[in-house]
Scaffold this motif. Sequence first.
Motif, PDB file in Angstrom:
ATOM      1  N   ALA A  30      60.195 -78.481 -26.824  1.00 57.76           N
ATOM      2  CA  ALA A  30      59.538 -79.284 -27.683  1.00 57.76           C
ATOM      3  C   ALA A  30      58.144 -79.580 -27.451  1.00 57.76           C
ATOM      4  O   ALA A  30      57.195 -79.427 -28.353  1.00 57.76           O
ATOM      5  N   GLN A  31      57.732 -80.063 -26.203  1.00 60.68           N
ATOM      6  CA  GLN A  31      56.525 -80.088 -25.601  1.00 60.68           C
ATOM      7  C   GLN A  31      55.379 -78.857 -25.975  1.00 60.68           C
ATOM      8  O   GLN A  31      54.501 -78.765 -26.212  1.00 60.68           O
ATOM      9  N   GLN A  33      56.022 -76.568 -27.930  1.00 62.66           N
ATOM     10  CA  GLN A  33      55.682 -76.088 -29.100  1.00 62.66           C
ATOM     11  C   GLN A  33      54.345 -76.814 -29.906  1.00 62.66           C
ATOM     12  O   GLN A  33      53.791 -76.252 -31.059  1.00 62.66           O
ATOM     13  N   GLU A  34      54.034 -77.790 -29.254  1.00 60.19           N
ATOM     14  CA  GLU A  34      52.736 -78.361 -29.676  1.00 60.19           C
ATOM     15  C   GLU A  34      51.340 -77.531 -29.478  1.00 60.19           C
ATOM     16  O   GLU A  34      51.478 -76.753 -28.639  1.00 60.19           O
ATOM     17  N   LYS A  45      45.968 -81.132 -25.239  1.00 64.75           N
ATOM     18  CA  LYS A  45      47.228 -81.067 -26.237  1.00 64.75           C
ATOM     19  C   LYS A  45      47.452 -82.237 -26.793  1.00 64.75           C
ATOM     20  O   LYS A  45      47.138 -83.285 -26.574  1.00 64.75           O
ATOM     21  N   GLU A  46      48.282 -82.037 -27.908  1.00 68.02           N
ATOM     22  CA  GLU A  46      48.470 -83.168 -28.786  1.00 68.02           C
ATOM     23  C   GLU A  46      50.016 -83.663 -28.209  1.00 68.02           C
ATOM     24  O   GLU A  46      51.094 -82.775 -27.774  1.00 68.02           O
ATOM     25  N   SER A  48      54.110 -84.595 -28.492  1.00 68.31           N
ATOM     26  CA  SER A  48      55.094 -84.303 -29.062  1.00 68.31           C
ATOM     27  C   SER A  48      56.205 -85.534 -29.269  1.00 68.31           C
ATOM     28  O   SER A  48      56.468 -85.879 -28.255  1.00 68.31           O
ATOM     29  N   HIS A  49      56.397 -85.976 -30.346  1.00 74.68           N
ATOM     30  CA  HIS A  49      57.308 -86.982 -30.486  1.00 74.68           C
ATOM     31  C   HIS A  49      58.728 -86.642 -30.355  1.00 74.68           C
ATOM     32  O   HIS A  49      59.407 -87.342 -29.677  1.00 74.68           O
ATOM     33  N   ASP A  50      59.218 -85.392 -30.538  1.00 76.70           N
ATOM     34  CA  ASP A  50      60.514 -84.680 -30.290  1.00 76.70           C
ATOM     35  C   ASP A  50      60.620 -85.029 -28.710  1.00 76.70           C
ATOM     36  O   ASP A  50      61.790 -85.271 -28.469  1.00 76.70           O
ATOM     37  N   ASN A 118      53.690 -87.489 -23.313  1.00 84.33           N
ATOM     38  CA  ASN A 118      54.103 -87.357 -24.849  1.00 84.33           C
ATOM     39  C   ASN A 118      53.973 -88.579 -25.733  1.00 84.33           C
ATOM     40  O   ASN A 118      54.427 -88.345 -26.898  1.00 84.33           O
ATOM     41  N   LYS A 120      52.517 -91.151 -28.287  1.00 79.77           N
ATOM     42  CA  LYS A 120      51.373 -90.988 -29.400  1.00 79.77           C
ATOM     43  C   LYS A 120      50.057 -91.151 -28.874  1.00 79.77           C
ATOM     44  O   LYS A 120      49.117 -90.751 -29.506  1.00 79.77           O
TER      45      LYS A 120
END
Length: 160
Positions: A30-31, A33-34, A45-46, A48-50, A118, A120
């Motif tokens: 999931a990380q 994919q950001e 990088k942004e 990932s909440h997931d 990760n 926010k």
Amino acid sequence: MGKFIGIFACLFIVALDIIAGILGIKAEAAQNQEKHLRLWIFECKEPSHDAFVLGLAAVTLLGIAHVLANLLGGCTTCTQEELDKASPSKQLSMACLVFTWIILAVGLSMLVIGIISNHKSRASCGFTHHHFLSIGGILCMVHSLFSVAYYVTSTSSLSE
């Protein structure tokens, strides 16, 4: 009846650790994919909440599995003098206990570093931090091996 409880306890600990490992690896996916921009060793990088949620679940399950393994295994030899005089089975039990604590410390550290990256409020640039979540997930699975070995050797040394 005691053997069935022991087998169930081992399977439950292994299940918790394997689920935690899978969640850690999924958090890494999931990380990845950001959106991120990479320039040599620096990366922006942004978060990932997931990945954050999956990593937090992995940490929780790893902690629960470790607590259960230690509570069920007990501590039969707790001083250095007792350990020196103990049978090889009890010494192996203590070695497995030490390895579970080491693997817990490293695995939790890796997962927590991945979780923090990760969060926010952590959208920033810096050095690359790759594979912390997946390494933590793999260590969760290794933890299951040593936890079961600890439980088996500690309960077998009680019957001596």
